[in-house]
Design a protein around this motif. Structure first.
Motif, PDB file in Angstrom:
ATOM      1  N   ALA A 171       0.850  -1.206   0.000  1.00 36.29           N
ATOM      2  CA  ALA A 171       0.000   0.000   0.000  1.00 36.29           C
ATOM      3  C   ALA A 171       0.877   1.245   0.000  1.00 36.29           C
ATOM      4  CB  ALA A 171      -0.911   0.002   1.213  1.00 36.29           C
ATOM      5  N   SER A 172       0.486   2.223  -0.781  1.00 42.10           N
ATOM      6  CA  SER A 172       1.263   3.460  -0.835  1.00 42.10           C
ATOM      7  C   SER A 172       0.892   4.379   0.328  1.00 42.10           C
ATOM      8  CB  SER A 172       1.010   4.180  -2.158  1.00 42.10           C
ATOM      9  OG  SER A 172      -0.345   4.624  -2.228  1.00 42.10           O
ATOM     10  N   ALA A 173       1.793   5.326   0.594  1.00 42.19           N
ATOM     11  CA  ALA A 173       1.511   6.304   1.655  1.00 42.19           C
ATOM     12  C   ALA A 173       0.245   7.102   1.346  1.00 42.19           C
ATOM     13  CB  ALA A 173       2.704   7.241   1.826  1.00 42.19           C
ATOM     14  N   ALA A 174       0.020   7.388   0.031  1.00 47.40           N
ATOM     15  CA  ALA A 174      -1.170   8.136  -0.367  1.00 47.40           C
ATOM     16  C   ALA A 174      -2.437   7.351  -0.059  1.00 47.40           C
ATOM     17  CB  ALA A 174      -1.106   8.472  -1.854  1.00 47.40           C
ATOM     18  N   GLN A 175      -2.391   6.008  -0.247  1.00 49.60           N
ATOM     19  CA  GLN A 175      -3.560   5.178   0.043  1.00 49.60           C
ATOM     20  C   GLN A 175      -3.866   5.141   1.536  1.00 49.60           C
ATOM     21  OE1 GLN A 175      -2.161   1.599  -1.916  1.00 49.60           O
ATOM     22  NE2 GLN A 175      -3.600   1.882  -3.625  1.00 49.60           N
ATOM     23  N   VAL A 176      -2.822   5.030   2.350  1.00 51.70           N
ATOM     24  CA  VAL A 176      -3.021   5.040   3.798  1.00 51.70           C
ATOM     25  C   VAL A 176      -3.579   6.393   4.255  1.00 51.70           C
ATOM     26  CG1 VAL A 176      -1.855   4.910   6.038  1.00 51.70           C
ATOM     27  CG2 VAL A 176      -1.229   3.329   4.210  1.00 51.70           C
ATOM     28  N   MET A 177      -3.013   7.455   3.699  1.00 50.61           N
ATOM     29  CA  MET A 177      -3.493   8.796   4.048  1.00 50.61           C
ATOM     30  C   MET A 177      -4.954   8.970   3.644  1.00 50.61           C
ATOM     31  SD  MET A 177      -1.844  12.459   3.004  1.00 50.61           S
ATOM     32  CE  MET A 177      -2.568  14.000   3.562  1.00 50.61           C
ATOM     33  N   THR A 178      -5.295   8.480   2.449  1.00 48.80           N
ATOM     34  CA  THR A 178      -6.678   8.580   1.983  1.00 48.80           C
ATOM     35  C   THR A 178      -7.620   7.824   2.909  1.00 48.80           C
ATOM     36  OG1 THR A 178      -5.953   8.789  -0.314  1.00 48.80           O
ATOM     37  CG2 THR A 178      -8.251   8.123   0.059  1.00 48.80           C
ATOM     38  N   GLN A 179      -7.196   6.629   3.368  1.00 53.28           N
ATOM     39  CA  GLN A 179      -8.032   5.819   4.238  1.00 53.28           C
ATOM     40  C   GLN A 179      -8.413   6.566   5.504  1.00 53.28           C
ATOM     41  OE1 GLN A 179      -9.402   2.666   3.815  1.00 53.28           O
ATOM     42  NE2 GLN A 179     -10.458   3.188   5.719  1.00 53.28           N
ATOM     43  N   PHE A 180      -7.417   7.154   6.168  1.00 56.72           N
ATOM     44  CA  PHE A 180      -7.690   7.851   7.425  1.00 56.72           C
ATOM     45  C   PHE A 180      -8.413   9.179   7.186  1.00 56.72           C
ATOM     46  CE2 PHE A 180      -4.745   4.746   8.994  1.00 56.72           C
ATOM     47  CZ  PHE A 180      -5.128   4.554  10.305  1.00 56.72           C
ATOM     48  N   LEU A 181      -8.130   9.809   6.070  1.00 49.19           N
ATOM     49  CA  LEU A 181      -8.830  11.058   5.760  1.00 49.19           C
ATOM     50  C   LEU A 181     -10.308  10.783   5.490  1.00 49.19           C
ATOM     51  CD1 LEU A 181      -8.295  14.068   5.443  1.00 49.19           C
ATOM     52  CD2 LEU A 181      -7.890  13.686   3.008  1.00 49.19           C
ATOM     53  N   VAL A 182     -10.590   9.691   4.781  1.00 53.82           N
ATOM     54  CA  VAL A 182     -11.978   9.327   4.509  1.00 53.82           C
ATOM     55  C   VAL A 182     -12.710   8.996   5.809  1.00 53.82           C
ATOM     56  CG1 VAL A 182     -13.449   7.544   3.477  1.00 53.82           C
ATOM     57  CG2 VAL A 182     -11.634   8.596   2.136  1.00 53.82           C
ATOM     58  N   PHE A 227      -4.176  16.080   9.452  1.00 51.54           N
ATOM     59  CA  PHE A 227      -2.947  15.862  10.231  1.00 51.54           C
ATOM     60  C   PHE A 227      -2.827  14.412  10.702  1.00 51.54           C
ATOM     61  CE2 PHE A 227      -0.656  15.898  14.328  1.00 51.54           C
ATOM     62  CZ  PHE A 227       0.593  16.303  13.885  1.00 51.54           C
ATOM     63  N   PRO A 228      -3.893  13.800  11.290  1.00 49.86           N
ATOM     64  CA  PRO A 228      -3.768  12.384  11.660  1.00 49.86           C
ATOM     65  C   PRO A 228      -3.513  11.482  10.443  1.00 49.86           C
ATOM     66  CG  PRO A 228      -5.643  13.382  12.760  1.00 49.86           C
ATOM     67  CD  PRO A 228      -5.173  14.360  11.746  1.00 49.86           C
ATOM     68  N   ALA A 229      -4.163  11.787   9.299  1.00 55.24           N
ATOM     69  CA  ALA A 229      -3.961  10.974   8.099  1.00 55.24           C
ATOM     70  C   ALA A 229      -2.525  11.089   7.598  1.00 55.24           C
ATOM     71  CB  ALA A 229      -4.945  11.399   7.009  1.00 55.24           C
ATOM     72  N   ARG A 230      -1.990  12.298   7.639  1.00 55.67           N
ATOM     73  CA  ARG A 230      -0.595  12.475   7.195  1.00 55.67           C
ATOM     74  C   ARG A 230       0.362  11.762   8.133  1.00 55.67           C
ATOM     75  NH1 ARG A 230       2.326  18.323   7.019  1.00 55.67           N
ATOM     76  NH2 ARG A 230       2.080  17.998   9.258  1.00 55.67           N
ATOM     77  N   ARG A 231       0.068  11.807   9.417  1.00 58.19           N
ATOM     78  CA  ARG A 231       0.916  11.110  10.384  1.00 58.19           C
ATOM     79  C   ARG A 231       0.919   9.606  10.113  1.00 58.19           C
ATOM     80  NH1 ARG A 231       0.263  11.140  17.016  1.00 58.19           N
ATOM     81  NH2 ARG A 231       1.972   9.688  17.425  1.00 58.19           N
ATOM     82  N   ALA A 232      -0.273   9.042   9.808  1.00 59.16           N
ATOM     83  CA  ALA A 232      -0.350   7.611   9.503  1.00 59.16           C
ATOM     84  C   ALA A 232       0.437   7.274   8.248  1.00 59.16           C
ATOM     85  CB  ALA A 232      -1.805   7.197   9.330  1.00 59.16           C
ATOM     86  N   ALA A 233       0.334   8.147   7.224  1.00 64.00           N
ATOM     87  CA  ALA A 233       1.023   7.876   5.956  1.00 64.00           C
ATOM     88  C   ALA A 233       2.528   7.959   6.098  1.00 64.00           C
ATOM     89  CB  ALA A 233       0.536   8.872   4.898  1.00 64.00           C
ATOM     90  N   ARG A 234       3.030   8.697   7.066  1.00 65.13           N
ATOM     91  CA  ARG A 234       4.481   8.884   7.228  1.00 65.13           C
ATOM     92  C   ARG A 234       5.122   7.847   8.159  1.00 65.13           C
ATOM     93  NH1 ARG A 234       5.524  15.452   7.627  1.00 65.13           N
ATOM     94  NH2 ARG A 234       4.970  15.922   5.450  1.00 65.13           N
TER      95      ARG A 234
END
Length: 401
Positions: free
Chosen positions: A317-328, A384-391
């Motif tokens: 999974a890409s960082a963008a996909q993880v970020m999208t998941q938490f943002l959604v 911010f939480p989504a970006r933290r998860a993606a990083r």
């Protein structure tokens, strides 16, 4: 892909349903408060416009003092007289003039006694203020000239004193004055400020002046302009005549005020709009609090699901996909709060409209804006939480206990 992401977000939310509900409670309260305030405010504005319209169109209100309302009105300004009303009625621009005095009295009939307002005026008041006599009749010219003790009742006062009975012909008492009921007015309902317009008594003005007040002053002149006469011309003619009668010289300030009903409606609507805006702004602070709550819980969720995030990153999974998941997830939480808030807000507004006896006037635009804003809150505070998860580092995430 998007629907799968939303499905996963709903699974994560329902996994901790109570926590999710408490998280969105701030958004629910904020959206509900804003919608309720705006809807009630719009209903109040409609009520103001309807109430002012019910008082008659093309009508001027003339009162002593520089200002119509408020503490700035000049108490020292001389009152009007019945002769002023007669002089105004002779103007070509004027259709009718109703001199008015009011006093609070207790109306007594049998065992019933009700505190009410007594308006002393003439039969022209019915024309100027757009009242209809439902039963009985208006004052006769002889009754007005003699100050006869006759009266016309508003519907609310009729119910309080007589119940369902026809009051015409009955005799009620005001102080020591016995007054025969000669008519009943058609109901108008609540006024511009929520007051009951039907809780009053009409009497010939001379009867009120002599028998109840013991003076000859007239507090208000209600002037109906002739058909086709502009408000500007009517105000100009009324002011010119009153300046002459009150001996106000050139350059001197008027010691009376003239306002038309449109100005009064505009004034009341402006005050109502300002109050609605201020209350809605205060209520909108709850949305900020709700957004902070969503961000806080999403940060906790990122910490709790660190190993899950690490596994997803490790399997491709890409960082963008993880970020999208938490943002959604944050947006879905916020939107759920927005939907619940809209339902609660409309319900509260409907209840308030029933209690305050004002129109229920929900605005589709305000509802749509509240829904979009709730989603916007999710995006802003979920980023911010989504970006933290993606990083997160996949290896460190897999080691997290």
């Amino acid at each position: 892909m998007l629907w799968e992401t939303i499905r996963l977000a709903l699974q994560a939310i329902t996994r901790n349903a109570l926590r999710s509900f408490l998280t969105v409670l701030g958004v629910v309260i904020g959206v509900a408060a804003v919608i309720a305030m705006v809807t009630v405010g719009q209903g109040s504005s409609e009520q103001v416009r309807a109430s002012v319209a019910s008082l008659g169109t093309n009508v001027l209100m003339v009162r002593p003092g520089k200002q119509m309302m408020g503490p700035g009105a000049r108490e020292s300004a001389p009152a009007f007289s019945l002769h002023d009303a007669t002089a105004l009625a002779d103007l070509p621009a004027v259709q009718a003039v109703a001199p008015i005095v009011t006093t609070g009295q207790t109306a007594v009939f049998g065992n019933a006694n009700v505190a009410t307002s007594v308006t002393g005026t003439t039969a022209d008041y019915l024309t100027v203020s757009n009242w209809t006599v439902l039963r009985g009749r208006a004052f006769a010219p002889g009754e007005e000239a003699a100050g006869a003790a006759v009266c016309i009742l508003g519907e609310s006062l009729r119910r309080a004193l007589f119940g369902a009975a026809d009051p015409t012909g009955a005799v009620i008492r005001l102080k020591t004055v016995s007054c025969q009921v000669i008519g009943l007015l058609q109901a108008k309902g609540a006024g511009a400020m929520g007051q009951d317009q039907d809780d009053f008594i009409l009497m010939p003005i001379r009867a009120v002046q002599r028998r109840l007040l013991g003076m000859q002053d007239v507090s208000t002149l209600s002037v109906a302009l002739a058909p086709g006469v502009s408000t500007a011309r009517g105000i100009r003619d009324v002011e010119a005549l009153l300046r002459e009668r009150r001996r106000i010289g050139p350059g001197q300030e008027d010691n009376f005020s003239v306002l038309d009903m449109a100005q009064i409606a505009s004034m009341l609507s402006s005050v109502n709009a300002v109050l609605t805006g201020l209350l809605s702004s205060v209520a909108a602070v709850s949305l900020l609090v709700g957004g902070i709550g969503i961000m806080n819980i999403m940060l906790v969720s990122v910490t709790e699901r660190t190993r899950e995030i690490g596994i997803r990153l490790a399997v491709g999974a890409s960082a963008a996909q993880v970020m999208t998941q938490f943002l959604v997830e944050a947006v879905v939480l916020s939107v759920i709060g927005g939907v619940l808030g809209i339902a609660l807000g409309l319900g509260l507004a409907f209840l308030a409209a029933q209690i305050m006896v004002i129109p229920f006037s929900p605005s589709l635009g305000v509802v749509a804006l509240a829904f979009l804003f709730s989603g916007f809150v999710g995006v802003i505070f979920g980023f911010f939480p989504a970006r933290r998860a993606a990083r997160l580092d996949p290896i460190e995430a897999l080691r997290y206990q």
